[in-house]
Design a protein around this motif. Structure first.
Motif, mmCIF file in Angstrom:
data_model
loop_
_atom_site.group_PDB
_atom_site.id
_atom_site.type_symbol
_atom_site.label_atom_id
_atom_site.label_comp_id
_atom_site.label_asym_id
_atom_site.label_seq_id
_atom_site.Cartn_x
_atom_site.Cartn_y
_atom_site.Cartn_z
ATOM 1 N N PHE A 173 11.075 -2.767 3.213
ATOM 2 C CA PHE A 173 11.658 -3.724 2.264
ATOM 3 C C PHE A 173 10.596 -4.194 1.271
ATOM 4 O O PHE A 173 10.835 -4.244 0.057
ATOM 5 C CB PHE A 173 12.243 -4.915 3.031
ATOM 6 C CG PHE A 173 12.726 -6.034 2.148
ATOM 7 C CD1 PHE A 173 13.838 -5.881 1.335
ATOM 8 C CD2 PHE A 173 12.056 -7.260 2.133
ATOM 9 C CE1 PHE A 173 14.285 -6.923 0.526
ATOM 10 C CE2 PHE A 173 12.498 -8.301 1.330
ATOM 11 C CZ PHE A 173 13.614 -8.127 0.512
ATOM 12 N N GLU A 174 9.419 -4.512 1.774
ATOM 13 C CA GLU A 174 8.356 -4.999 0.887
ATOM 14 C C GLU A 174 7.830 -3.882 0.001
ATOM 15 O O GLU A 174 7.480 -4.115 -1.163
ATOM 16 C CB GLU A 174 7.255 -5.650 1.721
ATOM 17 C CG GLU A 174 7.739 -6.957 2.346
ATOM 18 C CD GLU A 174 6.710 -7.668 3.200
ATOM 19 O OE1 GLU A 174 5.599 -7.116 3.401
ATOM 20 O OE2 GLU A 174 7.011 -8.785 3.681
ATOM 21 N N ARG A 175 7.796 -2.655 0.517
ATOM 22 C CA ARG A 175 7.389 -1.531 -0.340
ATOM 23 C C ARG A 175 8.413 -1.322 -1.460
ATOM 24 O O ARG A 175 8.050 -0.960 -2.585
ATOM 25 C CB ARG A 175 7.224 -0.267 0.498
ATOM 26 C CG ARG A 175 6.016 -0.305 1.438
ATOM 27 C CD ARG A 175 5.800 1.022 2.140
ATOM 28 N NE ARG A 175 4.694 0.930 3.084
ATOM 29 C CZ ARG A 175 4.832 0.854 4.403
ATOM 30 N NH1 ARG A 175 6.048 0.886 4.953
ATOM 31 N NH2 ARG A 175 3.781 0.763 5.183
ATOM 32 N N ARG A 183 4.846 -8.060 -7.792
ATOM 33 C CA ARG A 183 3.571 -8.292 -7.110
ATOM 34 C C ARG A 183 3.844 -9.265 -5.961
ATOM 35 O O ARG A 183 4.409 -10.333 -6.186
ATOM 36 C CB ARG A 183 2.531 -8.892 -8.060
ATOM 37 C CG ARG A 183 2.116 -7.969 -9.196
ATOM 38 C CD ARG A 183 1.100 -8.661 -10.098
ATOM 39 N NE ARG A 183 0.773 -7.844 -11.245
ATOM 40 C CZ ARG A 183 -0.213 -6.951 -11.285
ATOM 41 N NH1 ARG A 183 -0.991 -6.795 -10.225
ATOM 42 N NH2 ARG A 183 -0.450 -6.245 -12.377
ATOM 43 N N LEU A 184 3.433 -8.898 -4.750
ATOM 44 C CA LEU A 184 3.732 -9.691 -3.558
ATOM 45 C C LEU A 184 2.440 -10.146 -2.899
ATOM 46 O O LEU A 184 1.576 -9.332 -2.580
ATOM 47 C CB LEU A 184 4.557 -8.855 -2.569
ATOM 48 C CG LEU A 184 4.894 -9.490 -1.226
ATOM 49 C CD1 LEU A 184 5.758 -10.738 -1.401
ATOM 50 C CD2 LEU A 184 5.604 -8.472 -0.328
ATOM 51 N N ARG A 237 2.245 -6.076 12.881
ATOM 52 C CA ARG A 237 3.280 -5.128 12.482
ATOM 53 C C ARG A 237 3.706 -5.246 11.024
ATOM 54 O O ARG A 237 4.423 -4.372 10.526
ATOM 55 C CB ARG A 237 4.502 -5.295 13.397
ATOM 56 C CG ARG A 237 4.167 -5.048 14.860
ATOM 57 C CD ARG A 237 5.394 -5.054 15.745
ATOM 58 N NE ARG A 237 6.312 -3.970 15.432
ATOM 59 C CZ ARG A 237 7.433 -3.738 16.106
ATOM 60 N NH1 ARG A 237 7.776 -4.535 17.114
ATOM 61 N NH2 ARG A 237 8.220 -2.734 15.771
ATOM 62 N N THR A 238 3.293 -6.301 10.335
ATOM 63 C CA THR A 238 3.766 -6.487 8.951
ATOM 64 C C THR A 238 2.651 -6.660 7.934
ATOM 65 O O THR A 238 2.937 -6.827 6.751
ATOM 66 C CB THR A 238 4.727 -7.694 8.857
ATOM 67 O OG1 THR A 238 4.006 -8.902 9.139
ATOM 68 C CG2 THR A 238 5.894 -7.553 9.826
ATOM 69 N N SER A 239 1.396 -6.629 8.367
ATOM 70 C CA SER A 239 0.298 -6.706 7.400
ATOM 71 C C SER A 239 -0.022 -5.279 6.966
ATOM 72 O O SER A 239 -0.874 -4.604 7.533
ATOM 73 C CB SER A 239 -0.939 -7.378 8.015
ATOM 74 O OG SER A 239 -1.900 -7.644 7.015
ATOM 75 N N ILE A 240 0.701 -4.830 5.955
ATOM 76 C CA ILE A 240 0.553 -3.449 5.485
ATOM 77 C C ILE A 240 -0.479 -3.394 4.355
ATOM 78 O O ILE A 240 -0.723 -4.405 3.696
ATOM 79 C CB ILE A 240 1.911 -2.891 5.026
ATOM 80 C CG1 ILE A 240 2.508 -3.760 3.906
ATOM 81 C CG2 ILE A 240 2.882 -2.789 6.209
ATOM 82 C CD1 ILE A 240 3.819 -3.221 3.334
ATOM 83 N N PRO A 241 -1.100 -2.237 4.140
ATOM 84 C CA PRO A 241 -2.135 -2.161 3.087
ATOM 85 C C PRO A 241 -1.635 -2.609 1.723
ATOM 86 O O PRO A 241 -2.369 -3.232 0.957
ATOM 87 C CB PRO A 241 -2.503 -0.667 3.085
ATOM 88 C CG PRO A 241 -2.147 -0.175 4.453
ATOM 89 C CD PRO A 241 -0.939 -0.974 4.874
ATOM 90 N N GLU A 242 -0.376 -2.317 1.419
ATOM 91 C CA GLU A 242 0.161 -2.667 0.098
ATOM 92 C C GLU A 242 0.460 -4.158 -0.024
ATOM 93 O O GLU A 242 0.524 -4.698 -1.129
ATOM 94 C CB GLU A 242 1.455 -1.891 -0.166
ATOM 95 C CG GLU A 242 1.336 -0.380 -0.044
ATOM 96 C CD GLU A 242 1.734 0.103 1.357
ATOM 97 O OE1 GLU A 242 1.350 -0.565 2.352
ATOM 98 O OE2 GLU A 242 2.415 1.133 1.446
#
Length: 304
Positions: A173-175, A183-184, A237-242
């Motif tokens: 969803f965030e991607r 920008r998030l 589980r939700t701290s993604i590189p992007e």
């Protein structure tokens, strides 16, 4: 009306003093406590920034936020900032300082209530989507879709299957948001067990802040460890590189506000934008116009 230099300087000084009074008013309300409670709070925070240093830095950072706002409006950028953290961690305080001098048509806050019965039947992210920014807007989420990973999970408002679906869905969803040009930035405000207890006690004894305490807040004290475990899995589980999580140390409110605003400004490559020179046009006078005398009862009584 003609201003000479001395009049202009006096007027500008009065305007600056008024702006500082607004900051001071906010500070006085945090907290409006008994002398005894205030003494306890000061003892727990002996190294807090002095007021002058804090105000000077806050105003400097707020002037940069205005430049950021101008750039977003000019460039059509879309920015989402999430503010998460334990109850009383200071999310609302930093949001107030960010928005204090900005245009609410460009920078707005989304603070959603508990979902309605209808919303509970929708796709989980659906009620958040209408609050996302259009071009030239910044949206600050005072709590967000991460409610499912925190309060909904800990309090049993979501089933284990719903929580697992959330963890599987939220990175994509965030991607999707990022691919759409948003920008998030995601902040977690972190405070200690002792600090939260002190802030809750302050709210209990401060009539101006009792509204901030809900039964859910009080349960968060009981379930401190459950919230900690939920937070740790959420980060994992939700701290993604992007779209990584950024943790703001929140025990010292003033430092937390300044650190968060400074960090946010450094996440966005805003630039100065061109402005047309502004000049005040001459007032048009119509010699035939006579201003009507309005009834006295229309005026607000001048009690002060």
């Amino acid at each position: 009306m003609d201003f000479d230099n001395s009049s202009a300087v006096s007027w500008l000084r009065a305007e600056m003093e008024d702006a500082l009074d607004e900051d001071y008013e906010l500070e006085l309300s945090e907290p409006a406590l008994s002398a005894e409670l205030a003494k306890i709070y000061r003892k727990a925070h002996p190294d807090s920034l002095n007021r002058q240093t804090y105000f000077l830095e806050l105003i400097r950072l707020q002037s940069e936020l205005i430049k950021l706002q101008d750039w977003v409006s000019h460039s059509g950028e879309k920015i989402v900032v999430l503010f998460e953290g334990r109850d009383s961690a200071g999310k609302g305080g930093v949001i107030k300082r960010i928005t204090q001098r900005l245009n609410p048509r460009i920078v707005r806050v989304a603070a959603l209530p508990a979902p309605s019965d209808r919303e509970k039947t929708q796709w989980y992210f659906q009620r958040y989507v209408p609050h996302l920014p259009a071009g030239g807007e910044i949206v600050l989420f005072d709590r967000s879709w991460y409610n499912r990973a925190g309060v909904e999970r800990v309090m049993g408002f979501a089933t284990p299957e719903q929580v697992e679906d959330f963890f599987n869905d939220v990175p994509e969803f965030e991607r999707m948001l990022l691919r759409s040009g948003i920008r998030l930035v995601k902040y977690w405000f972190s405070i200690t067990d002792e600090e939260q207890q002190m802030r809750f006690m302050m709210r209990i004894h401060d009539p101006m802040k009792q509204w901030k305490l809900s039964p859910m807040d009080l349960q968060s004290r009981v379930r401190w460890e459950q919230y900690t475990k939920a937070k740790e899995e959420m980060f994992e589980r939700t701290s993604i590189p992007e779209a990584p999580w950024y943790i703001v140390e929140g025990n010292d409110k003033k430092r937390a506000r300044l650190n968060c605003i400074d960090h946010l400004l450094n996440q966005i490559p805003y630039q100065p934008v061109p402005h047309e020179e502004i000049s005040l046009p001459e007032r048009v006078f119509n010699p035939e116009y006579e201003r009507a005398t309005l009834p006295g009862e229309l005026y607000v009584p001048q009690k002060y």
